[in-house]
Design an enzyme around this catalytic site. Structure first.
Site, PDB file in Angstrom:
ATOM      1  N   THR A  16       0.808  -1.221   0.000  1.00 49.35           N
ATOM      2  CA  THR A  16       0.000   0.000   0.000  1.00 49.35           C
ATOM      3  C   THR A  16       0.841   1.271   0.000  1.00 49.35           C
ATOM      4  O   THR A  16       0.402   2.304  -0.518  1.00 49.35           O
ATOM      5  CB  THR A  16      -0.937   0.019   1.222  1.00 49.35           C
ATOM      6  N   ARG A  17       2.048   1.225   0.581  1.00 51.15           N
ATOM      7  CA  ARG A  17       2.870   2.435   0.631  1.00 51.15           C
ATOM      8  C   ARG A  17       3.404   2.843  -0.740  1.00 51.15           C
ATOM      9  O   ARG A  17       3.900   3.955  -0.899  1.00 51.15           O
ATOM     10  CB  ARG A  17       4.025   2.246   1.620  1.00 51.15           C
ATOM     11  N   LEU A  18       3.300   1.964  -1.728  1.00 50.66           N
ATOM     12  CA  LEU A  18       3.680   2.347  -3.091  1.00 50.66           C
ATOM     13  C   LEU A  18       2.598   3.203  -3.748  1.00 50.66           C
ATOM     14  O   LEU A  18       2.800   3.715  -4.849  1.00 50.66           O
ATOM     15  CB  LEU A  18       3.945   1.103  -3.945  1.00 50.66           C
ATOM     16  N   ASN A 229       9.412  -0.273  -0.633  1.00 48.36           N
ATOM     17  CA  ASN A 229       8.222   0.053   0.141  1.00 48.36           C
ATOM     18  C   ASN A 229       7.577   1.362  -0.303  1.00 48.36           C
ATOM     19  O   ASN A 229       6.402   1.598  -0.032  1.00 48.36           O
ATOM     20  CB  ASN A 229       8.569   0.136   1.629  1.00 48.36           C
TER      21      ASN A 229
END
Length: 257
Positions: A16-18, A229
């Protein structure tokens, strides 16, 4: 390589952090998906390979076929500890040792993975972790060692106490496990953390409390453990992979301007 060892690649997460709808391991660096780089690094070991998939599984499965890797579906995705429980259920019991690798670490070298496994087997350890010593360890889980030098625990960044923040030895997410000893502890994992997931890293403290032997193998190349990340980290991986290829070509006699 030992014929009682299997590789497990963890590739079920969203990343999700991408800030992308695409599964993390499908993102590309150096012209290939991250997962393909990892599969390439494991191929020279010639070990049976299982890849735990979940998010966008149907898009990931075709990447496995050229490597004869087996897909294992994790549904729902409840963390890395849960992913390994799913993998254990799918792997034949003849595999007494596991080499566990994250699917987003494209800079790993086959030689390093082989050395990690050799250390694990020669030390007759319950678990062995690949580590690196970084000047700036921010964002990484840390390695806690006993006075004897053995590993006591692997602590996630979010769970570090203030006095542990300065530790420089970090967790790569690459491990070897003695299957029987791992299987005895996995059911004891809990979701008592901020992400409400089963953390595989928590198994180290459980193994230590059970009196098992935990060791570390420190890589000589800190870049090997880098993963993606964030978009910035993905861009860095792309630069490093292209540099590595350029250096190999120049070593072979190619001039690159």
């Amino acid at each position: 390589m030992a014929n009682d060892t299997a590789i497990v690649i963890l590739a079920a997460g969203k990343g999700t952090r991408l800030k992308s709808a695409r599964a993390k391991v499908l993102h590309e660096a150096g012209g290939l998906p991250l997962l393909v780089h990892v599969l390439r690094s494991t191929k020279p070991l010639r070990l049976p390979t299982a890849v735990v998939i979940g998010h966008q599984a149907k898009l990931i499965e075709p990447l496995l076929k050229p490597f004869a890797a087996r897909a294992v579906l994790q549904a729902p995705q409840l963390g890395t500890g849960h992913a390994l429980r799913v993998a254990l259920d799918a792997l034949p019991r003849r595999f007494r040792h596991l080499l566990v690798i994250p699917g987003d670490a494209p800079l790993l070298r086959p030689e390093t993975l082989a050395a990690l496994l050799k250390t694990h087997l020669s030390q007759q350890a319950a678990a062995t972790v690949l580590t690196a010593r970084l000047e700036n360890p921010q964002g990484y889980g840390r390695i806690l060692r006993a006075p004897s030098g053995e590993v006591e625990a692997v602590v996630e960044q979010s769970a570090l106490r203030p006095e542990q923040m300065e530790l420089r030895e970090v967790n790569s997410g690459v491990y070897c496990f003695a299957r029987e000893k791992l299987a005895a502890q996995l059911p004891r994992l809990t979701r008592a953390n901020i992400h409400r997931e089963y953390y595989l890293t928590d198994v180290f403290a459980l193994l230590r409390a059970a009196g098992e032997k935990l060791v570390a193998y420190v890589t000589g190349d800190n870049e090997e453990i880098l993963a993606a990340n964030t978009p910035g980290e993905l861009a860095l991986l792309d630069c490093l992979l292209r540099r590595r290829k350029a250096e190999a070509l120049m070593h072979a006699g190619v001039t690159i301007y």
